[in-house]
Design an enzyme around this catalytic site. Sequence first.
Site, PDB file in Angstrom:
ATOM      1  N   LYS A 164      47.143  34.891  44.601  1.00 47.96           N
ATOM      2  CA  LYS A 164      48.480  35.270  44.146  1.00 47.96           C
ATOM      3  C   LYS A 164      49.606  34.506  44.843  1.00 47.96           C
ATOM      4  O   LYS A 164      50.723  34.455  44.333  1.00 47.96           O
ATOM      5  CB  LYS A 164      48.677  36.784  44.314  1.00 47.96           C
ATOM      6  N   LYS A 174      45.084  43.548  34.261  1.00 48.91           N
ATOM      7  CA  LYS A 174      46.250  44.223  33.693  1.00 48.91           C
ATOM      8  C   LYS A 174      47.383  43.246  33.436  1.00 48.91           C
ATOM      9  O   LYS A 174      48.172  43.428  32.542  1.00 48.91           O
ATOM     10  CB  LYS A 174      46.793  45.216  34.711  1.00 48.91           C
ATOM     11  N   LYS A 221      38.334  37.747  35.196  1.00 45.81           N
ATOM     12  CA  LYS A 221      38.279  39.209  35.041  1.00 45.81           C
ATOM     13  C   LYS A 221      39.336  39.700  34.046  1.00 45.81           C
ATOM     14  O   LYS A 221      40.388  39.066  33.876  1.00 45.81           O
ATOM     15  CB  LYS A 221      38.421  39.898  36.401  1.00 45.81           C
TER      16      LYS A 221
HETATM   17  P1  TYM Z   1      43.634  47.805  40.648  1.00 42.60           P
HETATM   18  O1  TYM Z   1      44.684  48.761  40.264  1.00 42.60           O
HETATM   19  O2  TYM Z   1      43.842  46.355  40.418  1.00 42.60           O
HETATM   20  O3  TYM Z   1      42.300  48.198  39.916  1.00 42.60           O
HETATM   21  C1  TYM Z   1      41.812  49.538  39.980  1.00 42.60           C
HETATM   22  C2  TYM Z   1      40.294  49.547  40.016  1.00 42.60           C
HETATM   23  O4  TYM Z   1      39.775  48.954  38.833  1.00 42.60           O
HETATM   24  C3  TYM Z   1      38.875  47.915  39.188  1.00 42.60           C
HETATM   25  N1  TYM Z   1      39.004  46.843  38.194  1.00 42.60           N
HETATM   26  C4  TYM Z   1      37.975  46.346  37.509  1.00 42.60           C
HETATM   27  N2  TYM Z   1      36.681  46.646  37.532  1.00 42.60           N
HETATM   28  C5  TYM Z   1      35.874  45.962  36.684  1.00 42.60           C
HETATM   29  N3  TYM Z   1      36.309  44.980  35.852  1.00 42.60           N
HETATM   30  C6  TYM Z   1      37.615  44.635  35.816  1.00 42.60           C
HETATM   31  N4  TYM Z   1      38.046  43.702  34.984  1.00 42.60           N
HETATM   32  C7  TYM Z   1      38.537  45.340  36.665  1.00 42.60           C
HETATM   33  N5  TYM Z   1      39.879  45.295  36.879  1.00 42.60           N
HETATM   34  C8  TYM Z   1      40.146  46.221  37.822  1.00 42.60           C
HETATM   35  C9  TYM Z   1      39.322  47.454  40.569  1.00 42.60           C
HETATM   36  O5  TYM Z   1      38.290  46.843  41.284  1.00 42.60           O
HETATM   37  C10 TYM Z   1      39.730  48.755  41.194  1.00 42.60           C
HETATM   38  O6  TYM Z   1      38.597  49.419  41.691  1.00 42.60           O
HETATM   39  N6  TYM Z   1      44.089  47.633  45.567  1.00 42.60           N
HETATM   40  C11 TYM Z   1      43.549  48.392  44.451  1.00 42.60           C
HETATM   41  C12 TYM Z   1      44.044  49.813  44.408  1.00 42.60           C
HETATM   42  C13 TYM Z   1      43.821  50.538  45.671  1.00 42.60           C
HETATM   43  C14 TYM Z   1      42.613  51.123  46.137  1.00 42.60           C
HETATM   44  C15 TYM Z   1      42.907  51.703  47.389  1.00 42.60           C
HETATM   45  C16 TYM Z   1      41.337  51.228  45.609  1.00 42.60           C
HETATM   46  C17 TYM Z   1      44.761  50.737  46.608  1.00 42.60           C
HETATM   47  N7  TYM Z   1      44.203  51.455  47.657  1.00 42.60           N
HETATM   48  C18 TYM Z   1      41.948  52.365  48.153  1.00 42.60           C
HETATM   49  C19 TYM Z   1      40.376  51.897  46.360  1.00 42.60           C
HETATM   50  C20 TYM Z   1      40.684  52.473  47.608  1.00 42.60           C
HETATM   51  C21 TYM Z   1      43.948  47.698  43.168  1.00 42.60           C
HETATM   52  O7  TYM Z   1      44.875  46.955  43.103  1.00 42.60           O
HETATM   53  O8  TYM Z   1      43.191  48.069  42.123  1.00 42.60           O
END
Ligand code: TYM
Length: 328
Positions: free
Chosen positions: A113, A197, A194
């Site tokens: 990023k 969003k 991947k």
């Molecule tokens: P975020 O919001 O980008 O994504 C949320 C969760 O969805 C999973 N994910 C995917 N899994 C499979 N295929 C995909 N294409 C895909 N896109 C997203 C991500 O791996 C994630 O599990 N930093 C994290 C949010 C967070 C968090 C935490 C998670 C903040 N604190 C503590 C677990 C524990 C994030 O940006 O996820």
Amino acid sequence: MKRVLTGLKPTGNLTLGNYIGAIKPLIDMQNNEDYEILLFVADLHALTIYQDPTLLKERVKKFVAMYLACGVDPNKVTMYIQSKNPYIAAISWILECNTYYGEASRMIQFKEKSKGSSNFSIGLLTYPVLMASDILYCDADLVPVGIDQKQHVELARDIADRFNSKYGMTFKVPEALVTKVGTKIKDLKHPEKKMSKSEENPNGVISLFDSEESIIKKIKGATTDSDNLVYFDEENKPGISNLLNIASVMTSRTINDLESEFKNSGYGTFKNYVAMVTAKKIGEIQSRYNELLNSKEVDEILNKGLDVSINLAKEKYELVKEKVGLSD
Ligand code: TYM
């Protein structure tokens, strides 16, 4: 009993990738009495990149209603909004002071990023430390995440280990739980990337808010190879393998089972099937979502969840302060 924690950032739209990578695994765990589950909206994390304030507020509520619509049971899962618990950011600061710049700057997401620019917030660099605080404040045992977040959970483990050896036992060392099927749902148009969003090409991303028509159109237009044989081979057939992953999660059928049904039926028939099962599943979720969105139930669930989260975090913050020598 094991404590399970996961979070999602309220940016862009909730995608099929999030459903498969984070929400569905949690729903599969909620009926298991060996697990106590916490699920939160990581709204502080969203701020690493500018968010329209009005939209951000709306999206947080929408995300919670969507989790519930997907099948998260509020009697079994504690749900809360990260920013409403001030202890999490307070603990994060102390963890930042126990994290090396080198470690944070090695994070793949940060590197991607921030590539080619210095015009990003410092929050983008320290964000994985806030994530460590999200996980460590409540002594989570297991953290279900998609593979893209695994490195961040590993950083949380390293920070916990370091803190414990410096100051004495304070944090439980968590483990990432990466789902096997559909570990990384790929972009439909660019199946080497991947499904994200924030992807610029919306035709490659299925949002949980998409209409039936749009879901069908996107899946039918997914990029595939040209040998017309349906079987799983992520390296040589990333498009078809991605569709197999999606269909498997949508229907709870195994990849093998799907392969034997569609092996010789051609891509048209297979894509049609994936489109139909996905549109049906998301359609059901959306009907529940519309009922929930403006109900009082959502606020009640969040208030209850926040109490649980604050009690845990306050206790941990007091302990951390005492360990590092801050005044009580
Ligand atoms: P975020 O919001 O980008 O994504 C949320 C969760 O969805 C999973 N994910 C995917 N899994 C499979 N295929 C995909 N294409 C895909 N896109 C997203 C991500 O791996 C994630 O599990 N930093 C994290 C949010 C967070 C968090 C935490 C998670 C903040 N604190 C503590 C677990 C524990 C994030 O940006 O996820």
